[in-house]
Design an enzyme around this catalytic site. Structure first.
Site, PDB file in Angstrom:
ATOM      1  N   ARG A  32       0.823  -1.218   0.000  1.00 53.15           N
ATOM      2  CA  ARG A  32       0.000   0.000   0.000  1.00 53.15           C
ATOM      3  C   ARG A  32       0.859   1.271   0.000  1.00 53.15           C
ATOM      4  NH1 ARG A  32      -5.525   0.071   1.644  1.00 53.15           N
ATOM      5  NH2 ARG A  32      -6.381  -1.996   1.403  1.00 53.15           N
ATOM      6  N   ARG A  36      -2.732   7.167   1.313  1.00 54.85           N
ATOM      7  CA  ARG A  36      -3.114   8.436   1.946  1.00 54.85           C
ATOM      8  C   ARG A  36      -2.076   9.078   2.844  1.00 54.85           C
ATOM      9  NH1 ARG A  36      -8.602   5.595   3.539  1.00 54.85           N
ATOM     10  NH2 ARG A  36      -7.037   3.963   3.447  1.00 54.85           N
ATOM     11  N   ARG A  45      -6.446  12.434  -5.034  1.00 52.27           N
ATOM     12  CA  ARG A  45      -7.716  11.784  -4.673  1.00 52.27           C
ATOM     13  C   ARG A  45      -8.827  12.787  -4.368  1.00 52.27           C
ATOM     14  NH1 ARG A  45     -10.700   9.383  -3.788  1.00 52.27           N
ATOM     15  NH2 ARG A  45     -10.795   8.038  -1.991  1.00 52.27           N
ATOM     16  N   TYR A 157     -14.941 -11.026   0.392  1.00 56.33           N
ATOM     17  CA  TYR A 157     -15.609  -9.803  -0.069  1.00 56.33           C
ATOM     18  C   TYR A 157     -16.805 -10.120  -0.952  1.00 56.33           C
ATOM     19  CZ  TYR A 157     -11.801  -7.054   1.810  1.00 56.33           C
ATOM     20  OH  TYR A 157     -10.914  -6.463   2.670  1.00 56.33           O
TER      21      TYR A 157
HETATM   22  O1  CP3 Z   1       0.133  -1.473  -2.571  1.00 57.67           O
HETATM   23  C1  CP3 Z   1      -0.188  -0.525  -3.311  1.00 57.67           C
HETATM   24  O2  CP3 Z   1       0.220   0.646  -3.166  1.00 57.67           O
HETATM   25  C2  CP3 Z   1      -1.066  -0.833  -4.522  1.00 57.67           C
HETATM   26  C3  CP3 Z   1      -2.436  -0.547  -4.352  1.00 57.67           C
HETATM   27  C4  CP3 Z   1      -3.354  -1.432  -3.508  1.00 57.67           C
HETATM   28  C5  CP3 Z   1      -4.561  -0.932  -2.993  1.00 57.67           C
HETATM   29  N1  CP3 Z   1      -5.260  -1.965  -2.448  1.00 57.67           N
HETATM   30  C6  CP3 Z   1      -5.010   0.457  -3.076  1.00 57.67           C
HETATM   31  C7  CP3 Z   1      -6.050   0.938  -2.157  1.00 57.67           C
HETATM   32  C8  CP3 Z   1      -3.294  -2.793  -3.185  1.00 57.67           C
HETATM   33  C9  CP3 Z   1      -2.175  -3.791  -3.447  1.00 57.67           C
HETATM   34  C10 CP3 Z   1      -4.509  -3.117  -2.527  1.00 57.67           C
HETATM   35  C11 CP3 Z   1      -4.843  -4.480  -2.093  1.00 57.67           C
HETATM   36  C12 CP3 Z   1      -6.054  -4.658  -1.279  1.00 57.67           C
HETATM   37  N2  CP3 Z   1      -7.265  -4.049  -1.408  1.00 57.67           N
HETATM   38  C13 CP3 Z   1      -6.159  -5.630  -0.246  1.00 57.67           C
HETATM   39  C14 CP3 Z   1      -5.085  -6.582   0.168  1.00 57.67           C
HETATM   40  C15 CP3 Z   1      -4.028  -5.942   0.991  1.00 57.67           C
HETATM   41  C16 CP3 Z   1      -4.460  -5.428   2.328  1.00 57.67           C
HETATM   42  O3  CP3 Z   1      -4.248  -4.230   2.551  1.00 57.67           O
HETATM   43  O4  CP3 Z   1      -4.977  -6.194   3.129  1.00 57.67           O
HETATM   44  C17 CP3 Z   1      -7.467  -5.540   0.279  1.00 57.67           C
HETATM   45  C18 CP3 Z   1      -8.019  -6.365   1.405  1.00 57.67           C
HETATM   46  C19 CP3 Z   1      -8.163  -4.541  -0.480  1.00 57.67           C
HETATM   47  C20 CP3 Z   1      -9.578  -4.139  -0.335  1.00 57.67           C
HETATM   48  C21 CP3 Z   1      -9.682  -2.730   0.075  1.00 57.67           C
HETATM   49  N3  CP3 Z   1      -9.432  -1.662  -0.761  1.00 57.67           N
HETATM   50  C22 CP3 Z   1     -10.090  -2.226   1.332  1.00 57.67           C
HETATM   51  C23 CP3 Z   1     -10.444  -3.071   2.534  1.00 57.67           C
HETATM   52  C24 CP3 Z   1     -10.078  -0.841   1.209  1.00 57.67           C
HETATM   53  C25 CP3 Z   1     -10.573   0.155   2.244  1.00 57.67           C
HETATM   54  C26 CP3 Z   1      -9.596   0.275   3.349  1.00 57.67           C
HETATM   55  C27 CP3 Z   1      -8.731   1.483   3.124  1.00 57.67           C
HETATM   56  O5  CP3 Z   1      -7.518   1.354   3.284  1.00 57.67           O
HETATM   57  O6  CP3 Z   1      -9.282   2.536   2.829  1.00 57.67           O
HETATM   58  C28 CP3 Z   1      -9.636  -0.488  -0.080  1.00 57.67           C
HETATM   59  C29 CP3 Z   1      -9.411   0.847  -0.645  1.00 57.67           C
HETATM   60  C30 CP3 Z   1      -8.004   1.141  -1.081  1.00 57.67           C
HETATM   61  N4  CP3 Z   1      -7.262   0.337  -1.906  1.00 57.67           N
HETATM   62  C31 CP3 Z   1      -7.256   2.322  -0.793  1.00 57.67           C
HETATM   63  C32 CP3 Z   1      -6.030   2.187  -1.470  1.00 57.67           C
HETATM   64  C33 CP3 Z   1      -4.911   3.189  -1.525  1.00 57.67           C
HETATM   65  C34 CP3 Z   1      -7.736   3.526  -0.016  1.00 57.67           C
HETATM   66  C35 CP3 Z   1      -8.694   4.248  -0.895  1.00 57.67           C
HETATM   67  C36 CP3 Z   1      -8.621   5.741  -0.821  1.00 57.67           C
HETATM   68  O7  CP3 Z   1      -7.745   6.362  -1.462  1.00 57.67           O
HETATM   69  O8  CP3 Z   1      -9.508   6.327  -0.178  1.00 57.67           O
END
Ligand code: CP3
Length: 372
Positions: A32, A36, A45, A157
């Protein structure tokens, strides 16, 4: 000193780590890492919703590059989300501030039968295009990583619709209709093979499978349901590029996780890397495993804890990373100090110590890190 290894670029370093080889230093990136905690990410964003960023190659490339520019990480993961292929399989998706929401959860054998195996280039061509542009922008010396969710985590999910504590609905489905649930995992696995192969064809140097929720399962259920679907994907991708398998809170599953066939196992901070290596032997790469909460500690603690992690594997087959995604409010200086500590930590000293202790020294460890 071996000239070939002293001049390793980031991609060579990363691929060597994936092969479990000795390294002059451990390559480092963060799960990640585009997110943010970076003001430039928040700024972008504020103008574009999350899924628009994922689906617009220019925007996805821009945010993927932000942590590379700011922190000099050794690998660039393409910006996307594990739920993108769920949508392409036919489950409508919203990703708002409250996290993901799948509007038509898959809760019956009938719903499973309706899931599509999709063509990644036509249905998710934006991701392949983002990878192609990233590879162009980063050049041949930097590995670009692709990824997907592992079947069990995807099923959590797709069945629950949202992340919920305990996962009662998905576990209820697994228990009451095991054959339909197995078919769900199989369909996800088949779609994921094509999706990852397309990412590799677009230029991904390695791919990571995220199994964030596997720790919810007890060992017998993990073995019976989650593991075969992961093995199906890894054997489907084998030979195309190294596969990193991330499993969270999986310390009780490790003997089974070791059977996934992954080139690299990515583990969280609950696992001692040295003990895991002793158990698994030298052939497998390990990735991790700083607790992302440590990045809220004073800088000296970040440096000391990171060095302790690095010492555990002595630079053999180790990709330094966090144990889970970086948290939104993480101070950038702490992330910087994590990356810098990893990149400045040379294993030449390890080789010298081994020599003075009369241990056998491999040629690869006997040189200094080439400043990058
Ligand atoms: O690693 C990276 O920088 C690449 C991007 C990436 C995102 N999600 C961007 C994201 C990757 C590899 C993921 C994987 C992902 N997504 C997982 C597996 C890894 C982990 O963190 O457990 C899971 C479970 C998801 C599902 C998901 N997406 C959730 C539960 C959420 C909400 C939680 C949160 O952090 O806000 C997201 C949204 C998300 N995916 C964000 C990002 C940067 C935040 C969104 C935003 O900008 O508001």
């Amino acid at each position: 000193m071996t000239a070939s290894t002293a001049t390793l670029n980031r991609k060579e370093l990363f691929l060597r780590a994936c092969r479990g080889e000795a390294l002059p230093r451990a390559p480092v990136w963060m799960m990640r890492q585009a997110g943010r905690y970076l003001p430039e990410y928040r700024e972008l964003r504020a103008k574009h919703p999350f899924l628009e960023v994922c689906k617009t190659p220019d925007l996805a490339v821009e945010v993927s590059l932000q942590p590379f520019r700011r922190l000099g990480v050794d690998a660039i993961i393409v910006f996307s989300d594990i739920l993108i292929p769920a949508e392409a399989m036919g489950v409508p998706l919203e990703l708002g501030d409250a996290g993901p929401h799948l509007l038509e959860p898959v809760r019956s054998a009938d719903a499973v039968q309706k899931l599509r195996c999709f063509d990644p280039e036509t249905e998710t061509g934006f991701l392949m295009e983002a990878i192609r542009r990233l590879v162009q922008a980063a050049g041949p010396d930097v590995p670009v990583l692709g990824f997907a969710g592992a079947p069990w985590t995807m099923a959590c999910y797709m069945v629950e619709g949202r992340t919920k504590e305990g996962f009662a609905t998905v576990k209820g489905f697994l228990q009451s209709e095991p054959a339909a649930f197995r078919e769900l995992l199989h369909r996800i696995a088949q779609a994921t093979i094509a999706y990852l192969v397309a990412q590799i064809a677009a230029g991904a140097a390695a791919v990571q499978l995220f199994d964030t929720w596997c720790g919810e399962l007890a060992l017998p259920e993990y073995r019976e349901f989650a593991l075969p679907a992961v093995q199906e994907i890894i054997s489907g991708v084998r030979g195309a590029a190294p596969v990193i398998y991330y499993s969270k809170a999986s310390h009780h599953l490790m003997e089974a996780v070791a059977e996934t066939g992954a080139d690299v196992l990515s583990v969280d901070w609950r696992v001692n890397l040295e003990a895991l290596r002793a158990k698994l032997g030298p052939g497998i790469g390990l990735q991790g495993n700083l607790d992302p909460a440590t990045l809220f500690a004073p800088p000296e603690s970040v440096v000391a804890t990171t060095k302790n992690i690095l010492k555990q594997l002595g630079g053999r087959g180790h990709i330094l990373n966090l144990g889970h995604g970086i948290l939104p409010n993480t101070p950038i200086e702490a992330a910087q100090s994590f990356i810098r500590t990893g990149q400045e930590y040379s294993f030449a000293t390890t080789a010298a110590r081994q020599a003075s202790e009369g241990l056998e020294k491999t040629p690869e460890t006997n040189f200094r890190q080439n400043a990058s």
